[in-house]
Design an enzyme around this catalytic site. Structure first.
Site, PDB file in Angstrom:
ATOM      1  N   ASP A 178       0.887  -1.152   0.000  1.00 27.31           N
ATOM      2  CA  ASP A 178       0.000   0.000   0.000  1.00 27.31           C
ATOM      3  C   ASP A 178       0.929   1.207   0.000  1.00 27.31           C
ATOM      4  OD1 ASP A 178      -1.588   2.205   0.650  1.00 27.31           O
ATOM      5  OD2 ASP A 178      -2.939   1.034   1.914  1.00 27.31           O
ATOM      6  N   HIS A 179       1.001   1.899  -1.134  1.00 26.19           N
ATOM      7  CA  HIS A 179       2.042   2.923  -1.258  1.00 26.19           C
ATOM      8  C   HIS A 179       1.871   4.059  -0.247  1.00 26.19           C
ATOM      9  CE1 HIS A 179      -1.070   4.879  -3.765  1.00 26.19           C
ATOM     10  NE2 HIS A 179      -0.448   6.007  -3.482  1.00 26.19           N
ATOM     11  N   HIS A 241      -6.130   2.651   1.903  1.00 25.39           N
ATOM     12  CA  HIS A 241      -5.365   3.802   2.380  1.00 25.39           C
ATOM     13  C   HIS A 241      -5.926   4.379   3.673  1.00 25.39           C
ATOM     14  CE1 HIS A 241      -3.544   3.339  -1.425  1.00 25.39           C
ATOM     15  NE2 HIS A 241      -4.352   4.093  -2.128  1.00 25.39           N
TER      16      HIS A 241
END
Length: 497
Positions: A178-179, A241
């Site tokens: 998950d960037h 996110h």
């Protein structure tokens, strides 16, 4: 942290947009900084019948924005090899295994392998199964699997996918990327919370009134409407996110800063999130679409007017909600979240809103709180990066009128230039076997179960979605959501404060 790490990267989807925009530049940054030197190689796979030479041209194009010497870029690109590959064909994995063994000897890679799935999620299980059945995993080095989101589209599909992956890989070999967890200021949340006694002492329901998380985008769906119609803002942003940011903000202090301990505390936190009944979901969550809006004399298309969007689409482009946590630290403190497209400004911001003092001695009526602004800790995630503490002080001049002022710290451009991009940071952590900033299956399962309950209620409700003007901060229902508890959105670039 060790440099000159040895590993073979096998990128499934090596011809794709993600690989060219994010992965190859990230690997090049690691190469320039010395984390990758002589002992690395990359195999890119995809259906396209490319040659190694054409693949090298693709790599060079992806590095066009770098000021590095062309010779350095070409040396880096020479470590890349291409294999035309049908992920459903077992024979192709035999060819892949032979090439991997050859490169392992050629570059002395110590049988260390990272398998990166940068293609359609529907193939993830198939690829993992063939990696096991065709014996591509090595016996002596490490074998690590990096997976892009979306990891399923609900709990059931995520569970099926996870079961498929764990037939070949152990949980500690799976790195669900998950960037957002690679962003500088998201990682800074733990430093602020657990590295400062001042904040640690007030990080609870006794002092905090509410927490606000905003992930705002100014662009629309652009060329992603085909994907977005099957996803929507809830699945695209909330399930991953936003839930991960909540986890970082609300979890208890881990015993140590290790993957096992951090993931344990986040999992406990997710299990403490209050489940909602269908009626409570309708009260506590808002969805909407951006509508046709006149902008500078021209009508900008709404979501339903975008290419490849159904004229009667019920897909939400905006979500706002109130999340409650049933534990001793957070009971009664609402976590307000919102995310949407075509909003006033692209910005990710977190606001910790503290409770006001009980008495305002500067007002004729000491119980009058209207002239007292709340103290707010703001974490600027992007595009600005830093943090600010808003406190009340005396207005210059006669009298004792209170005005808010900021104690602010912003990272300068040089600091940001030296900071690794999210993919660069996370790939290096995977190389080092550090899963702290990746998502564990237990976290993922809990977040999907929470989101699935919302999705089920929305799918059963065919009432026309509210719309909001392009350039706003969402529909009035999102404002009313926080106002119902006497709060207001702290971040609102459409209002002059």
């Amino acid at each position: 942290m060790r440099t000159d790490l040895a590993a073979l990267f096998i990128i499934f989807g090596g011809s794709g947009d993600l690989a060219q925009r994010k992965l190859y530049p990230a690997l090049f940054n690691l190469y320039q900084k010395g984390y990758l030197k002589e002992h690395f190689a990359v195999i890119g796979t995809a259906r396209r019948p490319w040659s190694d030479e054409h693949y090298h041209e693709i790599i060079m194009t992806s590095l066009a924005g770098f000021e590095a010497d062309e010779t350095v870029k070409k040396t880096f690109a020479s470590h890349f090899y291409y294999q035309s590959h049908d992920v459903t064909d077992a024979q192709h994995y035999e060819t892949l295994k032979q090439l991997a063994a050859k490169l392992d000897d050629q570059y002395q890679l110590q049988q260390n392998r990272i398998y990166y799935m940068a293609m359609s999620p529907r193939f993830f299980g198939t690829i993992a199964s063939h990696l096991g059945s065709e014996a591509l995993l090595t016996a002596d080095g490490f074998n690590r699997l990096i997976i892009e989101k979306p990891f399923g589209r609900d709990y059931d599909s995520a569970k099926i996918l996870n079961d498929e992956l764990t037939q070949t890989f152990e949980e500690d070999q799976i790195y669900r990327i998950d960037h957002y967890l690679g962003k500088e200021m998201i990682q800074n949340i733990m430093a602020l919370r657990f590295g400062n006694g001042l904040l640690g002492a007030v990080w609870n329901k006794q002092f905090i009134d509410n927490v606000q998380i905003t992930l705002a985008e100014s662009v629309g769906v652009e060329d992603r409407a085909g994907y977005y119609e099957t996803s929507g803002a809830l699945r695209d942003m909330m399930q991953n996110h936003i839930m991960q940011v909540i986890g970082m903000l609300a979890m208890e202090m881990p015993v140590s800063f290790s993957a096992e301990d951090v993931q344990r505390e986040k999992t406990r936190l997710f299990k403490s999130i209050q489940p909602y009944t269908p009626a409570e979901i309708k009260t506590n969550f808002v969805r909407a679409q951006y509508g046709e809006t006149p902008v500078e004399g021209q009508t900008q298309p709404g979501y339903r007017q975008e290419t490849n969007v159904a004229p009667a689409s019920q897909t939400e482009t905006f979500v706002a909600g109130k999340v409650l946590i049933d534990n001793e630290r957070w009971c009664g403190v609402p976590f307000y979240v919102r995310t949407g497209k075509r909003l006033a400004r692209k910005e990710t911001q977190i606001n910790i809103v503290f409770k006001k003092t009980g008495v305002n001695i500067f007002a004729p009526d000491k119980n009058d709180q209207s002239a007292v602004a709340p103290d707010v800790l703001t974490i600027f995630v992007e595009p600005e990066q830093g943090f600010a503490l808003t406190l009340n002080g005396k207005k210059v001049g006669q009298g004792f009128e209170l005005v808010p002022g900021q104690l602010a710290y912003q990272y300068n451009q040089q600091m940001l230039a030296d900071s690794p991009e999210a993919y660069e940071r996370l790939i290096l952590e995977a190389l080092n076997g550090d899963g702290t900033n990746f998502t564990h299956w237990r976290e993922l399962a809990a977040s999907w179960q929470f989101v699935d309950a919302i999705r089920k209620v929305w799918d059963a409700d065919q009432t026309a979605l509210p719309t909001y003007p392009i350039g706003s901060m969402g529909p009035k229902e999102a404002t009313e959501l926080v106002q119902s508890t006497g709060a207001e959105w702290i971040f609102d670039p459409t209002q002059s404060k």
